[in-house]
Write a protein that holds these residues in place. Structure first.
Motif, mmCIF file in Angstrom:
data_model
loop_
_atom_site.group_PDB
_atom_site.id
_atom_site.type_symbol
_atom_site.label_atom_id
_atom_site.label_comp_id
_atom_site.label_asym_id
_atom_site.label_seq_id
_atom_site.Cartn_x
_atom_site.Cartn_y
_atom_site.Cartn_z
ATOM 1 N N SER A 140 0.833 -1.212 0.000
ATOM 2 C CA SER A 140 0.000 0.000 0.000
ATOM 3 C C SER A 140 0.862 1.254 0.000
ATOM 4 C CB SER A 140 -0.930 0.028 1.206
ATOM 5 O OG SER A 140 -1.827 -1.043 1.153
ATOM 6 N N GLN A 185 2.314 1.409 5.847
ATOM 7 C CA GLN A 185 0.880 1.220 6.028
ATOM 8 C C GLN A 185 0.686 0.209 7.159
ATOM 9 O OE1 GLN A 185 -1.968 2.626 4.334
ATOM 10 N NE2 GLN A 185 -2.948 1.657 6.093
ATOM 11 N N GLU A 226 0.595 -4.096 7.489
ATOM 12 C CA GLU A 226 1.204 -4.828 6.382
ATOM 13 C C GLU A 226 2.499 -5.497 6.829
ATOM 14 O OE1 GLU A 226 1.399 -2.919 2.625
ATOM 15 O OE2 GLU A 226 -0.761 -2.626 2.579
ATOM 16 N N GLU A 232 -2.532 4.811 9.067
ATOM 17 C CA GLU A 232 -3.553 3.953 9.664
ATOM 18 C C GLU A 232 -4.846 4.132 8.902
ATOM 19 O OE1 GLU A 232 -3.860 5.257 13.717
ATOM 20 O OE2 GLU A 232 -2.469 3.707 14.376
ATOM 21 N N GLU A 233 -5.681 3.116 8.953
ATOM 22 C CA GLU A 233 -7.026 3.241 8.412
ATOM 23 C C GLU A 233 -7.828 4.109 9.380
ATOM 24 O OE1 GLU A 233 -8.095 2.081 5.484
ATOM 25 O OE2 GLU A 233 -6.084 1.295 5.130
ATOM 26 N N PRO A 234 -8.757 4.936 8.871
ATOM 27 C CA PRO A 234 -9.595 5.719 9.789
ATOM 28 C C PRO A 234 -10.324 4.789 10.763
ATOM 29 C CG PRO A 234 -9.903 6.445 7.530
ATOM 30 C CD PRO A 234 -9.063 5.203 7.474
ATOM 31 N N ASP A 235 -10.417 5.191 11.997
ATOM 32 C CA ASP A 235 -11.078 4.421 13.058
ATOM 33 C C ASP A 235 -10.402 3.079 13.323
ATOM 34 O OD1 ASP A 235 -12.956 6.475 13.287
ATOM 35 O OD2 ASP A 235 -14.210 5.574 11.731
ATOM 36 N N ALA A 236 -9.122 2.957 13.002
ATOM 37 C CA ALA A 236 -8.400 1.700 13.238
ATOM 38 C C ALA A 236 -8.051 1.566 14.708
ATOM 39 C CB ALA A 236 -7.140 1.648 12.390
ATOM 40 N N SER A 245 -4.052 9.026 9.493
ATOM 41 C CA SER A 245 -4.907 8.331 8.528
ATOM 42 C C SER A 245 -5.031 9.156 7.250
ATOM 43 C CB SER A 245 -6.293 8.062 9.128
ATOM 44 O OG SER A 245 -6.915 9.291 9.459
ATOM 45 N N GLN A 291 -3.623 10.215 4.013
ATOM 46 C CA GLN A 291 -2.590 9.853 3.047
ATOM 47 C C GLN A 291 -2.016 11.077 2.340
ATOM 48 O OE1 GLN A 291 -4.101 6.815 0.443
ATOM 49 N NE2 GLN A 291 -3.849 5.238 1.997
#
Length: 146
Positions: A34, A80, A83, A104-108, A132, A134
């Motif tokens: 990613s 990312q 990963e 990070e992914e949002p709300d991770a 989060s 990018q």
């Protein structure tokens, strides 16, 4: 005593032959697929963005090792979260400024044990950011490369 200054409206100029007045070479390293796809676009925008392409994960080298004979002034490591971590670089202080960005992914939520390699990079980094957003990566690259 309170002093206030206004510096707006006075654009700066580059100083001829002064090393800090030239665009810096920025080496961008991606950890994971990613992050690799995210930074691929930046190599096409500027001549002073250095990327190496795929590397041998078993050969340890300095993060600020020259690319095609050009030594970077700054190194940005992008990861990312979640990963696979295959990082073929020595995790030690660099002569260049070192920035480490964890996406990070949002709300991770954070689960599991932290990776030792990532913790080692964080300890030696001049700048460590978890975000989060990018677009932050692009802004950081642009700011350091300008």
């Amino acid at each position: 005593m309170i002093v206030q200054s206004f510096l707006g409206g006075r654009p700066g100029q580059r100083i001829e032959d002064y090393r800090n007045s030239e665009p810096r070479y920025v080496k961008v390293l991606a950890i994971g697929k990613s992050a690799e796809s995210l930074i691929a676009e930046f190599n096409r925008k500027r001549d002073n963005i250095l990327t190496t392409g795929p590397l041998d994960p078993d050969r340890r080298q300095p993060m600020d090792e020259p690319v095609n004979g050009i030594r970077p002034n700054a190194v940005i490591v992008v990861y990312q979260k979640g990963e696979d971590v295959r990082f073929p670089f020595q995790t030690e202080r660099t002569a260049s400024m070192l920035s480490f960005v964890v996406l990070e992914e949002p709300d991770a939520r954070s689960y599991g044990e932290p990776n030792k390699t990532l913790m080692a990079i964080q300890k030696v980094a001049d700048l460590f950011v978890t975000t989060s957003d990018q677009e932050f990566v692009g802004e950081l690259i642009e700011n350091l490369a300008s």
